[in-house]
Scaffold this motif. Sequence first.
Motif: not given
Length: 452
Positions: A43-58
């Motif tokens: 969803p946009v707008p959407g917080d990727v981490f809150r939507e259940g997807h791991p985020i890694k730097e770079n």
Amino acid sequence: PLEKLDGVGDADVSLDGTWHFQIPAPEGFWKELAEPKGWKTMPVPGDVFREGHPIKENIPMAYMRKVTIPTDFAGQKIRLRFEGAHEFTKVWVNGKFITEHQGGWTPWECDITSAVTPGQDAWIALEITDLSKDIAFNGKRLRAIGGLVRSVSLQARPKSFFEFPIVSSPFSEDRKTATLTVTGQVETPDPKATASFRLFDPEGKEVPLAAPACKLDQSQVTWKAEVASPQTWDAEHPRLYRLEITSRSPGQPTAVYSKRIGFRDIRFDEKHNLLVNGKSVKLRGANRHLVNPLKGFVPEPAVDNIDVDLFKEANMNFVRTSHYPPGIGFVEQCDEKGLYVNLESAVLDCGKANRESFDMHDDPQYEHLFIDQQREVILNYGSHPSIIMWSMCNESVFGRNFAITADFVWKTDSSRALTASYQVKDDPEQKSYDIQSWHYPNWDMNFEKTDM
């Protein structure tokens, strides 16, 4: 958004909704001008981490969406506007590279006119990365942050156009007259183009203006008008006027939009007391993080309304938007309900030895990041009467890039005070702020001895 653009049905088209999404971003994904196979949705707008997807730097993430460019956008400048894309973004349209942008908490635009055809479909592709080395508030501060956390829109604009108004209203010494001062940006100056202004008081009655127009013959223009005995804005009496701005140029459509503004004068007396409209004001407030209980870092009107109401119910009159600019809706609520705002940029912990930004405060190659951050803050928020000061950084180490940025802020908007919070190393000459922001002071610290 524009209220009117002659010949165009809707000059601001929301691109919020469901986008194709993949993390990590597939190599060369922007070249494929078709529905991506095997991708997820976001969803946009959407917080990727809150939507259940791991985020890694770079590690970049990819967004794609097909849009139809309205037929009536023909002949206009066509651009994308991002209210907040966290944080390093690359943009392609129909496989053509458009631009890149660093900074996740401020609105920005990019011109896509050359890459699209009105009446036809276009593929938008974005690569967004949470960088480990950056001057801004990012995933190292609280938890992972990334993605299109704020709205996206497709815009049509005339080529010569007065936009991003910075509004001030200094009062005469007897406080009976205010000089309404509006500075705007013009991307394509034209000596034959003009901007005209109409002012309406809080009751909706038009206020006569002696000089209702200015030429758009420079990249930055300033219009002024004397207003006698205006109804003033302050936190206890948030009286709002409506300023209507109309841009006209030969061969281009007329564009109209409005801003709600307030007449208020900010200055300090000889004892450094804050004066709002000539009266001494003491600020009572707190910091505010954007906390949406269901959507993370995504701003929503309902959350903005509740937060402002809670500040007012707690008898506060002041809020610091730590540690990044809020959604514009929050500031609009502060305008309407009456809260003084210290609007903070997203520059955080910059220059500290234990951060990857340890050298960015002093290295000239990063100067543009500091300037760009403050430019986007001031241009997008500079019309709001609730904002009485800008905060340049949070708990950073003083360096040349802060000194240069402070000069830029004062040249761009001298009507508001500038604050800065330094740790480890302060500005030895105290020339990079109007107000020094002390964090975690000793209980017995004597603030009367400061040189602010």
